[in-house]
Design a protein around this motif. Structure first.
Motif, PDB file in Angstrom:
ATOM      1  N   ALA A   1      48.583  47.522  27.351  1.00 47.56           N
ATOM      2  CA  ALA A   1      48.632  47.117  28.843  1.00 47.56           C
ATOM      3  C   ALA A   1      47.206  47.528  29.596  1.00 47.56           C
ATOM      4  CB  ALA A   1      49.754  47.930  29.205  1.00 47.56           C
ATOM      5  N   THR A   2      46.634  48.251  29.160  1.00 48.22           N
ATOM      6  CA  THR A   2      45.003  48.709  29.872  1.00 48.22           C
ATOM      7  C   THR A   2      44.268  47.594  29.578  1.00 48.22           C
ATOM      8  OG1 THR A   2      45.640  51.213  29.840  1.00 48.22           O
ATOM      9  CG2 THR A   2      43.283  50.452  30.113  1.00 48.22           C
ATOM     10  N   LEU A   3      44.281  47.260  28.190  1.00 47.98           N
ATOM     11  CA  LEU A   3      43.231  46.365  27.777  1.00 47.98           C
ATOM     12  C   LEU A   3      43.637  45.007  28.415  1.00 47.98           C
ATOM     13  CD1 LEU A   3      41.160  45.240  25.802  1.00 47.98           C
ATOM     14  CD2 LEU A   3      42.793  44.908  24.110  1.00 47.98           C
ATOM     15  N   ALA A   4      44.814  44.765  28.650  1.00 51.24           N
ATOM     16  CA  ALA A   4      45.316  43.363  29.083  1.00 51.24           C
ATOM     17  C   ALA A   4      44.922  43.465  30.774  1.00 51.24           C
ATOM     18  CB  ALA A   4      46.794  42.975  29.057  1.00 51.24           C
ATOM     19  N   GLU A   5      45.066  44.435  31.250  1.00 51.80           N
ATOM     20  CA  GLU A   5      44.638  44.542  32.903  1.00 51.80           C
ATOM     21  C   GLU A   5      43.107  44.524  32.967  1.00 51.80           C
ATOM     22  OE1 GLU A   5      46.411  44.475  35.478  1.00 51.80           O
ATOM     23  OE2 GLU A   5      48.221  44.683  34.509  1.00 51.80           O
ATOM     24  N   GLU A   6      42.379  45.058  31.847  1.00 53.96           N
ATOM     25  CA  GLU A   6      40.875  44.873  32.016  1.00 53.96           C
ATOM     26  C   GLU A   6      40.659  43.273  31.744  1.00 53.96           C
ATOM     27  OE1 GLU A   6      38.628  47.042  32.757  1.00 53.96           O
ATOM     28  OE2 GLU A   6      40.070  48.580  33.183  1.00 53.96           O
ATOM     29  N   LEU A   7      41.376  42.453  31.204  1.00 54.05           N
ATOM     30  CA  LEU A   7      40.785  41.122  30.886  1.00 54.05           C
ATOM     31  C   LEU A   7      41.104  40.202  32.028  1.00 54.05           C
ATOM     32  CD1 LEU A   7      42.025  40.822  27.085  1.00 54.05           C
ATOM     33  CD2 LEU A   7      39.698  40.690  28.026  1.00 54.05           C
ATOM     34  N   MET A   8      42.073  40.814  32.817  1.00 55.21           N
ATOM     35  CA  MET A   8      42.413  40.105  34.193  1.00 55.21           C
ATOM     36  C   MET A   8      41.203  39.962  34.967  1.00 55.21           C
ATOM     37  SD  MET A   8      45.494  38.803  33.620  1.00 55.21           S
ATOM     38  CE  MET A   8      46.591  39.030  32.293  1.00 55.21           C
ATOM     39  N   PRO A   9      41.418  39.066  36.118  1.00 54.55           N
ATOM     40  CA  PRO A   9      40.228  39.074  37.050  1.00 54.55           C
ATOM     41  C   PRO A   9      40.055  40.201  37.745  1.00 54.55           C
ATOM     42  CG  PRO A   9      41.515  37.051  37.218  1.00 54.55           C
ATOM     43  CD  PRO A   9      42.195  37.837  36.251  1.00 54.55           C
ATOM     44  N   THR A  10      39.034  40.998  37.963  1.00 50.82           N
ATOM     45  CA  THR A  10      38.886  42.071  38.942  1.00 50.82           C
ATOM     46  C   THR A  10      39.208  41.699  40.271  1.00 50.82           C
ATOM     47  OG1 THR A  10      36.334  41.904  38.817  1.00 50.82           O
ATOM     48  CG2 THR A  10      37.281  43.164  37.050  1.00 50.82           C
ATOM     49  N   ARG A  11      38.591  40.746  40.744  1.00 53.44           N
ATOM     50  CA  ARG A  11      38.979  40.242  42.029  1.00 53.44           C
ATOM     51  C   ARG A  11      38.995  38.653  42.048  1.00 53.44           C
ATOM     52  NH1 ARG A  11      34.322  38.219  44.727  1.00 53.44           N
ATOM     53  NH2 ARG A  11      32.305  38.655  43.739  1.00 53.44           N
ATOM     54  N   LEU A  12      39.535  38.113  43.148  1.00 52.44           N
ATOM     55  CA  LEU A  12      39.803  36.830  43.199  1.00 52.44           C
ATOM     56  C   LEU A  12      38.889  35.960  44.274  1.00 52.44           C
ATOM     57  CD1 LEU A  12      43.709  36.518  43.284  1.00 52.44           C
ATOM     58  CD2 LEU A  12      42.261  36.056  41.510  1.00 52.44           C
ATOM     59  N   PRO A  13      38.350  34.856  43.975  1.00 52.57           N
ATOM     60  CA  PRO A  13      37.512  34.576  44.953  1.00 52.57           C
ATOM     61  C   PRO A  13      37.745  34.166  46.476  1.00 52.57           C
ATOM     62  CG  PRO A  13      38.085  32.589  43.356  1.00 52.57           C
ATOM     63  CD  PRO A  13      38.814  34.117  43.072  1.00 52.57           C
ATOM     64  N   ARG A  14      37.166  34.198  47.433  1.00 50.82           N
ATOM     65  CA  ARG A  14      37.313  33.982  48.691  1.00 50.82           C
ATOM     66  C   ARG A  14      36.913  32.340  49.045  1.00 50.82           C
ATOM     67  NH1 ARG A  14      36.068  39.389  52.115  1.00 50.82           N
ATOM     68  NH2 ARG A  14      37.678  40.810  50.892  1.00 50.82           N
ATOM     69  N   VAL A  15      37.784  31.506  49.074  1.00 46.91           N
ATOM     70  CA  VAL A  15      37.355  30.248  49.548  1.00 46.91           C
ATOM     71  C   VAL A  15      37.834  29.795  50.972  1.00 46.91           C
ATOM     72  CG1 VAL A  15      37.748  27.800  48.811  1.00 46.91           C
ATOM     73  CG2 VAL A  15      37.201  29.828  47.065  1.00 46.91           C
TER      74      VAL A  15
END
Length: 497
Positions: free
Chosen positions: A255-269
């Motif tokens: 689960a920790t590895l999966a969270e690390e593979l997710m985007p750390t932050r989403l872009p601001r558009v």
């Protein structure tokens, strides 16, 4: 003069009356001798009964799949074996890698907190957990002999295997002990228990895992037979807990590895606000989401799921996500081309694996989207005037066909509407037929309160909470098979201003 009474033992009345069908022997006439072999037969019958009891209890323990469920079953079975009514189990592995937890039987959460206010060195289970070799005078005695003893060399502070093995600790009369810690006496009187019996939870391979203690309402202690039975059961329970502990740690690492593979932050558009959610399942799947800013103020939105589970699926998911980002930068305005390139890459590099994916090219200024999906569930639009699924073309998952291609779909959203992208794990968590899963998801989105619809974070949280909490029981109150929490769940919410 009154006849002295024998001391009471746990769960057994010391004064056993004569059977009603047995006549009192006449004075001067000797009683009939028992038939040859009667004592042996009685002893064999007792052994068979004990083995049957242990078999039934261990079978029930084997069916538990989580640490909390196993600890609860351990407390219930141990209480029946030693004749107690209440108890508590403390999971505290000696290697200090966690997890740690405390489970009570017949004790509320506040009662467990009250017991924990007593210094650990003054409690029987605390001495087992801390590896204290000898009990202070008046605070209980350690049992000798093999009953409940752990394997050699598994005791000692912080998992030191050089010390003596931990042994059960019996305190037959808490309130009668003169040298008992005053705080221990006060807590025992407040909660209404007068005796305790604690056993270590220890294995040869994993060392000390924790301790279990059962509490008696009156001064009592288990018999030698009861100690032997609970000792045998405790050894088996410790081995089962050790296996569940390793499984829980592996799941936490995945689960920790999966969270690390997710985007750390989403872009601001400008013109759009984003929110992403990821709920890990027990098996650790390969579900993912992504959002990236593209040239000319455009935005790429993607969700996907790689078949399989565990570290290999996570590694494949990371490679697939990185490849899709590269293809989106090169030709993101054509989602079909992006998924076609992804299909070719997957077929050449991992021919034995399949995946589903959905990619959307969004122009926030025009509130226009072009999206294409490969075997993926359709997105959901949530607004003030509509809550409906987007009609997408049918297509096979990536890796299932020799050449993948499906037409894209153009979509224009109204101001204030939110597009929800999700993976199939959400539908499988709901369980039951697919049409009913879609209906529940639609109902969960439609039930989002109007004040929360302006915030994509609140929309994602509301929908997930409604779906996952309602998945435990169907409309008729029957538990669904998909509610076991084995699937990963991913959701990406995009609200257009």
């Amino acid at each position: 003069m009154s006849t002295p009474h024998l001391p009471k033992v746990a769960g057994i009345d010391s004064t056993v009356p004569a059977p009603a069908h047995t006549a009192t022997p006449l004075p001067g006439i000797p009683a009939a001798a028992p038939a040859p072999g009667t004592l042996i037969q009685d002893r064999l019958a007792g052994w068979v009964s004990d083995l049957s009891t242990l078999h039934e209890l261990t079978e029930r323990l084997t069916r538990t799949a989580t640490l909390d469920a196993a600890l609860n079953e351990l407390l219930r079975a141990g209480a029946a074996l030693v004749g107690a009514r209440r108890g508590m189990a403390v999971l505290e592995p000696a290697d200090r890698r966690g997890p740690t937890t405390t489970i009570g039987l017949g004790l509320a959460h506040a009662d467990l907190g009250t017991i924990e206010t007593v210094p650990r060195s003054a409690t029987s289970y605390g001495r087992i957990l801390d590896g204290l070799p000898e009990a202070p005078r008046g605070n209980g005695r350690c049992e000798d002999g093999p009953a409940g003893s752990g394997p050699p060399g598994t005791a000692g502070p912080a998992g030191d295997r050089s010390g003596p093995p931990p042994r059960p600790v019996a305190v037959p009369d808490l309130l009668g002990e003169e040298d008992l810690d005053p705080r221990h006496r006060e807590v025992a009187a407040r909660l209404g228990f007068a005796a305790s019996y604690a056993v270590p939870l220890v294995t040869e391979g994993a060392g000390r895992l924790g301790a279990a203690v059962w509490l008696y309402d009156e001064p009592a202690e288990p018999t030698e037979r009861q100690r032997h039975l609970v000792g045998l059961y405790g050894r088996y329970a410790s081995e089962h807990l050790a296996r569940l502990l390793e499984l829980e740690r592996a799941r936490a690492e995945v689960a920790t590895l999966a969270e690390e593979l997710m985007p750390t932050r989403l872009p601001r558009v400008p013109g759009v606000r984003l929110a992403g959610r990821h709920v890990s399942g027990r098996r650790g799947g390969g579900d993912w989401y992504d959002a990236l800013a593209l040239p000319e103020g455009a935005l790429g939105l993607a969700v996907g799921s790689v078949c399989g589970s565990g570290p290999s699926a996570l590694a494949a998911m990371g490679r697939l996500r990185a490849s899709l980002r590269a293809y989106a930068v090169m030709e993101g305005e054509d989602p079909v081309a992006v998924l076609s390139d992804l299909e070719l890459l997957l077929r050449l590099t991992e021919p034995a694996r399949s995946a589903t994916a959905l990619f959307a090219y969004a122009e926030p200024g025009l509130r226009k989207l072009v999206l294409a999906g490969a075997g993926h569930a359709p997105p959901l639009i949530l607004g003030d005037r509509r809550t409906e699924f987007v009609e997408t073309s049918l297509s096979a998952p990536l890796g299932m066909l020799a050449c993948w291609e499906a037409p894209s779909v153009e979509l224009v959203v109204a101001p204030g509407e939110t597009l929800l992208l999700y993976t199939d794990g959400l539908l499988r968590r709901i369980g039951g037929p697919v049409d009913r899963a879609f209906a529940r998801l639609h109902a969960a989105a439609a039930s989002v309160p109007q004040p929360d619809r302006a915030d994509p974070e609140a929309v994602a949280d509301r929908v997930l909470h409604a779906v996952l909490s309602g998945a435990a029981a169907g409309d008729d109150g029957v538990r669904d098979s998909g509610a076991e929490g084995g699937e990963d769940v991913v959701m990406l919410a995009a609200r257009f201003d």
